[in-house]
Design an enzyme around this catalytic site. Sequence first.
Site, PDB file in Angstrom:
ATOM      1  N   ILE A  20     -39.820  42.139   8.148  1.00 15.98           N
ATOM      2  CA  ILE A  20     -39.458  41.047   7.227  1.00 15.98           C
ATOM      3  C   ILE A  20     -39.214  39.764   8.010  1.00 15.98           C
ATOM      4  O   ILE A  20     -39.611  38.671   7.580  1.00 15.98           O
ATOM      5  CB  ILE A  20     -38.210  41.415   6.392  1.00 15.98           C
ATOM      6  N   ALA A  42     -35.035  41.867  20.450  1.00 19.73           N
ATOM      7  CA  ALA A  42     -34.988  42.744  21.628  1.00 19.73           C
ATOM      8  C   ALA A  42     -36.288  43.519  21.819  1.00 19.73           C
ATOM      9  O   ALA A  42     -36.408  44.270  22.795  1.00 19.73           O
ATOM     10  CB  ALA A  42     -33.822  43.716  21.494  1.00 19.73           C
ATOM     11  N   LEU A  43     -37.228  43.360  20.890  1.00 18.25           N
ATOM     12  CA  LEU A  43     -38.507  44.095  20.946  1.00 18.25           C
ATOM     13  C   LEU A  43     -38.269  45.598  21.161  1.00 18.25           C
ATOM     14  O   LEU A  43     -38.743  46.191  22.115  1.00 18.25           O
ATOM     15  CB  LEU A  43     -39.433  43.517  22.025  1.00 18.25           C
ATOM     16  N   ILE A  68     -29.035  41.170  20.387  1.00 11.51           N
ATOM     17  CA  ILE A  68     -27.956  40.481  19.652  1.00 11.51           C
ATOM     18  C   ILE A  68     -26.578  40.978  20.062  1.00 11.51           C
ATOM     19  O   ILE A  68     -25.581  40.320  19.783  1.00 11.51           O
ATOM     20  CB  ILE A  68     -28.093  40.594  18.115  1.00 11.51           C
ATOM     21  N   ALA A  90     -32.014  41.212  12.448  1.00  9.62           N
ATOM     22  CA  ALA A  90     -32.092  42.244  13.504  1.00  9.62           C
ATOM     23  C   ALA A  90     -31.221  43.431  13.137  1.00  9.62           C
ATOM     24  O   ALA A  90     -30.034  43.288  12.858  1.00  9.62           O
ATOM     25  CB  ALA A  90     -31.641  41.664  14.840  1.00  9.62           C
ATOM     26  N   THR A 137     -29.201  45.433   2.547  1.00  3.74           N
ATOM     27  CA  THR A 137     -30.016  46.355   1.764  1.00  3.74           C
ATOM     28  C   THR A 137     -29.262  46.885   0.548  1.00  3.74           C
ATOM     29  O   THR A 137     -28.025  46.953   0.558  1.00  3.74           O
ATOM     30  CB  THR A 137     -30.423  47.540   2.679  1.00  3.74           C
ATOM     31  N   ASP A 138     -30.012  47.319  -0.455  1.00  2.00           N
ATOM     32  CA  ASP A 138     -29.382  47.961  -1.623  1.00  2.00           C
ATOM     33  C   ASP A 138     -28.858  49.357  -1.287  1.00  2.00           C
ATOM     34  O   ASP A 138     -28.100  49.936  -2.066  1.00  2.00           O
ATOM     35  CB  ASP A 138     -30.367  48.024  -2.806  1.00  2.00           C
ATOM     36  N   GLU A 139     -29.253  49.890  -0.114  1.00  2.00           N
ATOM     37  CA  GLU A 139     -28.848  51.263   0.219  1.00  2.00           C
ATOM     38  C   GLU A 139     -27.344  51.388   0.424  1.00  2.00           C
ATOM     39  O   GLU A 139     -26.797  52.484   0.375  1.00  2.00           O
ATOM     40  CB  GLU A 139     -29.604  51.764   1.454  1.00  2.00           C
ATOM     41  N   TYR A 163     -27.565  54.887   8.541  1.00  3.22           N
ATOM     42  CA  TYR A 163     -28.156  53.552   8.419  1.00  3.22           C
ATOM     43  C   TYR A 163     -27.377  52.720   7.395  1.00  3.22           C
ATOM     44  O   TYR A 163     -26.889  51.625   7.704  1.00  3.22           O
ATOM     45  CB  TYR A 163     -29.631  53.648   7.999  1.00  3.22           C
ATOM     46  N   LYS A 167     -25.015  49.352   7.869  1.00  2.68           N
ATOM     47  CA  LYS A 167     -25.288  48.074   7.185  1.00  2.68           C
ATOM     48  C   LYS A 167     -24.080  47.673   6.336  1.00  2.68           C
ATOM     49  O   LYS A 167     -23.713  46.497   6.268  1.00  2.68           O
ATOM     50  CB  LYS A 167     -26.540  48.173   6.298  1.00  2.68           C
ATOM     51  N   GLY A 296     -30.066  64.611   2.747  1.00  4.70           N
ATOM     52  CA  GLY A 296     -29.221  63.689   1.965  1.00  4.70           C
ATOM     53  C   GLY A 296     -30.010  62.563   1.315  1.00  4.70           C
ATOM     54  O   GLY A 296     -29.482  61.467   1.129  1.00  4.70           O
ATOM     55  N   HIS A 297     -31.264  62.817   0.958  1.00 10.05           N
ATOM     56  CA  HIS A 297     -32.151  61.770   0.427  1.00 10.05           C
ATOM     57  C   HIS A 297     -31.592  61.190  -0.882  1.00 10.05           C
ATOM     58  O   HIS A 297     -31.454  61.911  -1.877  1.00 10.05           O
ATOM     59  CB  HIS A 297     -33.526  62.406   0.167  1.00 10.05           C
TER      60      HIS A 297
END
Length: 342
Positions: A20, A42-43, A68, A90, A137-139, A163, A167, A296-297
């Site tokens: 993005i 940071a690639l 970062i 990032a 994110t909406d997660e 994740y 966030k 845990g999907h």
Amino acid sequence: MTLGAHKPKSVLVTGGAGFIGANFVEYLLDTDPDIRVITLDALTYAGSMGNLQRAMPEARHRFIEGDISDAAVVRKVFSDEAVDTVVHFAAESHVDRSITGPAAFIQTNVVGTFILLEAARSAWPARKDVRFHHVSTDEVFGSLSETDPPFNETTPYSPNSPYSASKAGSDHLVRAYHHTYGLPITITNCSNNYGPYQHAEKFIPTVIRSALAGKPIPIYGAGLNVRDWLYVKDHCTAIDAVVRRGRTGNTYLVGGRSERRNIDIAREICAMLDEMSPRPAGNYAELLTPVTDRLGHDFRYAIDSRMIESELGWSPLETFDTGIRKTVGWYLANPRHLEGRN
Ligand code: NAD
């Protein structure tokens, strides 16, 4: 209600060599002739200079390879570049990797965001003509059932994966820096993006790559998980609107009003490939193959984006059908990106 009025001049884009971020760097350079863009990345495995091939020759763009969470690097970028706007992409962003190796997610998403906030606080004491925009994110809101109403700006946080938990932690830190120190921040929580430059291991590039190679197309479980999908350029216009005109201290939810089950997306891509790049024998959908589901999907995410639509007049330009057609066409024209060799 007072809307913001911010004119970004020197924009630090973190994670600009990722999916993005790279689209956003292009968007800024294409739409604002006066802007200067500094990409700090940071690639990691997720970033690629190939994603910046259009931005790199541009004199208004500078690329800095750096982490970062390295405070000295970040402080130097703020002072050398007279940064007045941060757009913070990032992150470690791949849910499956957060399940097998969560440590990097805490380091980059939580510690890295903290380091950036500290650098902004120290570079911008009491300044109001600056913005720190955090891309999330909406997660962070957890999982919905089939009949639950979509997430909105008042939905409580309930992250389920390392994740989304990392966030969520970064969102809370950003918000707290506004509340405690008055840092002029904004946050967007967006649904699933798709489009050019997405990493090869993500769902849509995987479907296209497997199909074109005549290999089984892996679908988690029965493919019934539902996500809301937004074309990446529409996410860029949403972020730009919030950075320039959003209320500081505020969070906006961004979505495409395009809820789809994974299996239906895969079938739609297969049908498009049947038309755009037919197999010598058979249909691509014959290759769809169920694989063991993610731990845990989350079942469903959905977004109510009425706040950004009504306050800032934002709406997506692409429907899912137009956006996915552009995306499939782009990957057919840029097959190296499907192999992660960009
Ligand atoms: P991505 O994984 O494609 O890109 C992340 C970029 O960050 C890479 O270029 C990587 O090299 C860089 N990076 C990672 N760790 C770094 C570090 N410590 N220092 C500097 N650079 C580092 O991610 P993406 O899909 O482009 O997502 C960008 C942001 O948008 C993330 O914060 C993600 O949480 C959020 N987001 C993504 C989606 C989506 O569907 N992809 C949806 C909503 C929100």
